[in-house]
Design an enzyme around this catalytic site. Sequence first.
Site, PDB file in Angstrom:
ATOM      1  N   GLY A  46       0.846  -1.193   0.000  1.00 42.21           N
ATOM      2  CA  GLY A  46       0.000   0.000   0.000  1.00 42.21           C
ATOM      3  C   GLY A  46       0.879   1.240   0.000  1.00 42.21           C
ATOM      4  CD  GLN A  51       3.318   5.908   2.623  1.00 44.40           C
ATOM      5  OE1 GLN A  51       2.373   5.350   2.098  1.00 44.40           O
ATOM      6  NE2 GLN A  51       4.301   5.244   3.202  1.00 44.40           N
ATOM      7  CB  CYS A  91       4.928   2.116   7.484  1.00 48.43           C
ATOM      8  SG  CYS A  91       4.541   3.631   6.599  1.00 48.43           S
ATOM      9  CG  LEU A  92       6.409   0.921   1.452  1.00 46.15           C
ATOM     10  CD1 LEU A  92       5.803   1.251   0.101  1.00 46.15           C
ATOM     11  CD2 LEU A  92       7.534  -0.090   1.302  1.00 46.15           C
ATOM     12  CG  HIS A 133      -0.853   1.542   7.216  1.00 44.43           C
ATOM     13  ND1 HIS A 133       0.048   1.014   8.124  1.00 44.43           N
ATOM     14  CD2 HIS A 133      -0.109   2.316   6.367  1.00 44.43           C
ATOM     15  CE1 HIS A 133       1.262   1.472   7.836  1.00 44.43           C
ATOM     16  NE2 HIS A 133       1.189   2.255   6.774  1.00 44.43           N
ATOM     17  CD  GLU A 134      -1.286   2.720   2.651  1.00 45.32           C
ATOM     18  OE1 GLU A 134      -0.765   3.840   2.569  1.00 45.32           O
ATOM     19  OE2 GLU A 134      -0.645   1.690   2.930  1.00 45.32           O
ATOM     20  CG  HIS A 137       0.389   6.885   5.275  1.00 44.72           C
ATOM     21  ND1 HIS A 137       1.543   7.330   5.878  1.00 44.72           N
ATOM     22  CD2 HIS A 137       0.553   5.553   5.103  1.00 44.72           C
ATOM     23  CE1 HIS A 137       2.369   6.304   6.062  1.00 44.72           C
ATOM     24  NE2 HIS A 137       1.785   5.207   5.603  1.00 44.72           N
TER      25      HIS A 137
END
Length: 179
Positions: A46, A51, A91-92, A133-134, A137
Amino acid sequence: MAILPILEFPDERLRKKAKPVATVDAATRQLIDDLLETMYAAPGIGLAANQVNVQQRIIVLDVSEEKNAPLALINPELLDKQGQEESDEGCLSVPGVYEKVRRAEKIRVRALDREGGALEFDAEGLLAVCIQHEIDHLEGKLFVDYLSPLKRQLARKKVRKEQRQRATQPEPTRLRGVA
Ligand code: NI
């Protein structure tokens, strides 16, 4: 298409709240393609537009095993949340850190698709976790915000270590699904 640089914790730009997309057009679809390419290359499951320092409410996901089910959601909203579930998240933007986070087990989501069409659907399991989660963000929130201050401090150290390792080793060290 292009692979975009991903901002990493504790970069303050990850704290900006993304703005709603007013018109879904060719530029929106180009951004979605770039987000997907960046997510797959990372590799991750994701990615949210902010991000990569684009302050628009767009997220992309693919929780399939085969990595052949891309999903793009524009202006996503949670209409309903049910139950609670705790699962490991990564998380990236927080490389090398995996911690348990408690989230709703089932959600109902409203969004626009890449053509600007209205979508409404239920999600559970990994897809539900990833969407929550997204959407966090887009609000400027990171999964480490759910951890204790001590664990958050450790996460910061781990990110620095990961960044140092990356500088000396060209091989990716990310092995698990991160979003
Ligand atoms: Ni993330």
